[in-house]
Design an enzyme around this catalytic site. Structure first.
Site, PDB file in Angstrom:
ATOM      1  N   SER A 182       1.940  11.094 -16.965  1.00 56.53           N
ATOM      2  CA  SER A 182       0.784  11.183 -17.849  1.00 56.53           C
ATOM      3  C   SER A 182       0.938  12.398 -18.747  1.00 56.53           C
ATOM      4  O   SER A 182       1.612  13.373 -18.387  1.00 56.53           O
ATOM      5  CB  SER A 182      -0.507  11.329 -17.025  1.00 56.53           C
ATOM      6  OG  SER A 182      -1.626  11.578 -17.851  1.00 56.53           O
ATOM      7  N   ASP A 206       0.878  -1.167   0.000  1.00 57.85           N
ATOM      8  CA  ASP A 206       0.000   0.000   0.000  1.00 57.85           C
ATOM      9  C   ASP A 206       0.914   1.215   0.000  1.00 57.85           C
ATOM     10  O   ASP A 206       1.554   1.524   1.013  1.00 57.85           O
ATOM     11  CB  ASP A 206      -0.903  -0.006   1.235  1.00 57.85           C
ATOM     12  CG  ASP A 206      -1.901   1.152   1.238  1.00 57.85           C
ATOM     13  OD1 ASP A 206      -1.723   2.102   0.447  1.00 57.85           O
ATOM     14  OD2 ASP A 206      -2.858   1.116   2.035  1.00 57.85           O
ATOM     15  N   LYS A 249       0.182  14.518 -11.153  1.00 57.64           N
ATOM     16  CA  LYS A 249       1.130  14.142 -12.196  1.00 57.64           C
ATOM     17  C   LYS A 249       2.119  15.279 -12.486  1.00 57.64           C
ATOM     18  O   LYS A 249       3.285  15.026 -12.807  1.00 57.64           O
ATOM     19  CB  LYS A 249       0.381  13.734 -13.471  1.00 57.64           C
ATOM     20  CG  LYS A 249      -0.436  12.458 -13.297  1.00 57.64           C
ATOM     21  CD  LYS A 249       0.433  11.273 -12.889  1.00 57.64           C
ATOM     22  CE  LYS A 249      -0.340   9.972 -12.846  1.00 57.64           C
ATOM     23  NZ  LYS A 249       0.518   8.815 -12.498  1.00 57.64           N
ATOM     24  N   TYR A 260      -5.949  15.148 -10.224  1.00 51.61           N
ATOM     25  CA  TYR A 260      -5.123  14.171 -10.936  1.00 51.61           C
ATOM     26  C   TYR A 260      -4.021  14.884 -11.707  1.00 51.61           C
ATOM     27  O   TYR A 260      -2.847  14.496 -11.646  1.00 51.61           O
ATOM     28  CB  TYR A 260      -5.997  13.349 -11.882  1.00 51.61           C
ATOM     29  CG  TYR A 260      -5.206  12.376 -12.732  1.00 51.61           C
ATOM     30  CD1 TYR A 260      -4.739  11.187 -12.198  1.00 51.61           C
ATOM     31  CD2 TYR A 260      -4.928  12.653 -14.075  1.00 51.61           C
ATOM     32  CE1 TYR A 260      -4.001  10.296 -12.966  1.00 51.61           C
ATOM     33  CE2 TYR A 260      -4.200  11.769 -14.852  1.00 51.61           C
ATOM     34  CZ  TYR A 260      -3.740  10.592 -14.293  1.00 51.61           C
ATOM     35  OH  TYR A 260      -3.014   9.716 -15.060  1.00 51.61           O
TER      36      TYR A 260
END
Length: 281
Positions: free
Chosen positions: A141, A62, A158, A154
């Site tokens: 990304s 994790d 990134k 998000y």
């Protein structure tokens, strides 16, 4: 006396690679590719399960937990004695308007996508530094270079990972550790249809719906995760790996357009593509 012709040098042990988030999708494809490349591959997932009978050792990890990271890396080093490659792939997509994203959701996104990679990297660095060698590949990304609407947190995670990648590349070079980012565009995986979404209120529903439909069009035409795996393989095995490796046509096209087009023109084109300025239903 032994026949000299039959005496051969002992085989070098296989180099060891760790791929986080390897139970499915891009991570699974990367782990399988590195196995084909001759690495001894350890993959991770939060539950410790994963593809069976394929030669990949799955570990429980994790990335949000310091204790879990320490236990995972400790188990790997006890078993393999070294680590040559780390691929930070674990992550998920939180989608929805920034205004309607809770602080808890935002923290959870950063905890996995950014601090998760940070934790695992810190945990492997003492070993790589002692070896005076290593490769770290961060799966970022296109959204870490060209942000998209409704992916605000998000995007931020990134962007942060891109910045960390560049910093590590400078700091770790004297120790023989090479660092790269792999930047996929749309890839056909369950990633985009995950459960981490907010349900937009009426204030955003029109534009959010258009965005989701446009992204679904991209996903229909997208290649599978194997294309990312091949690029990661290239980055891992390059003698002098590049800082950034782009995956898919839009990952090349959008940053190029953003660099060479006037900012207002690029922004207008992006908004037009998602029909963000059209108030008509």
């Amino acid at each position: 006396m032994a026949d000299a012709a039959k005496i051969t040098a002992p085989e070098k042990p296989a180099k060891v690679a760790l791929v986080t988030g390897a139970a499915s999708g891009i991570g699974d494809a990367i782990a399988r590719q590195l196995l084909v490349d001759g690495f001894r591959v350890f993959g991770t997932s939060r539950k410790g399960g994963g593809p069976a009978g394929d030669g990949i050792d799955m570990l429980t990890l994790d990335v949000r937990s310091d204790e879990s990271v320490a236990a995972c890396i400790g188990a790997l080093l006890k078993e393999a004695g070294r680590i040559d490659v780390l691929v930070n792939n674990a992550g998920y997509l939180l989608s929805g308007p920034v205004e309607e994203t809770t602080i808890e959701q935002a923290k959870a996104q950063m905890e996995t996508n950014f601090f998760g990679a940070f934790r695992v990297t810190k945990a492997v660095l003492p070993t790589m530094r002692a070896q005076k060698s290593g490769r770290i590949v961060n799966v970022t990304s296109l959204a870490g270079i060209v942000p998209l609407p409704f992916w605000g947190i998000y995007n931020a995670s990134k962007f942060a990972l891109e910045g960390l990648t560049e910093t590590l590349r400078h700091e770790l070079r004297p120790f023989g550790i090479k660092v790269s980012a792999v930047e996929p565009g749309s890839i056909k995986t369950p990633f985009y249809s995950g459960d981490h979404k907010t349900s937009p209120s009426e204030h955003y529903r029109l534009w959010h719906g258009r965005f989701i439909r446009k992204m679904a069009e991209f996903e229909k035409k997208a290649p599978g995760p194997e294309v990312v795996a091949r690029i990661v393989s290239k980055a891992v095995q390059a003698r002098n790996p590049a800082l950034r490796y782009k995956v898919t046509r839009e990952a090349f096209l959008f940053p190029f357009m953003r660099t060479w087009f006037p900012a207002a023109l690029f922004e207008a084109g992006l908004r037009s593509g998602f029909r963000l300025d059209d108030a008509r239903y």
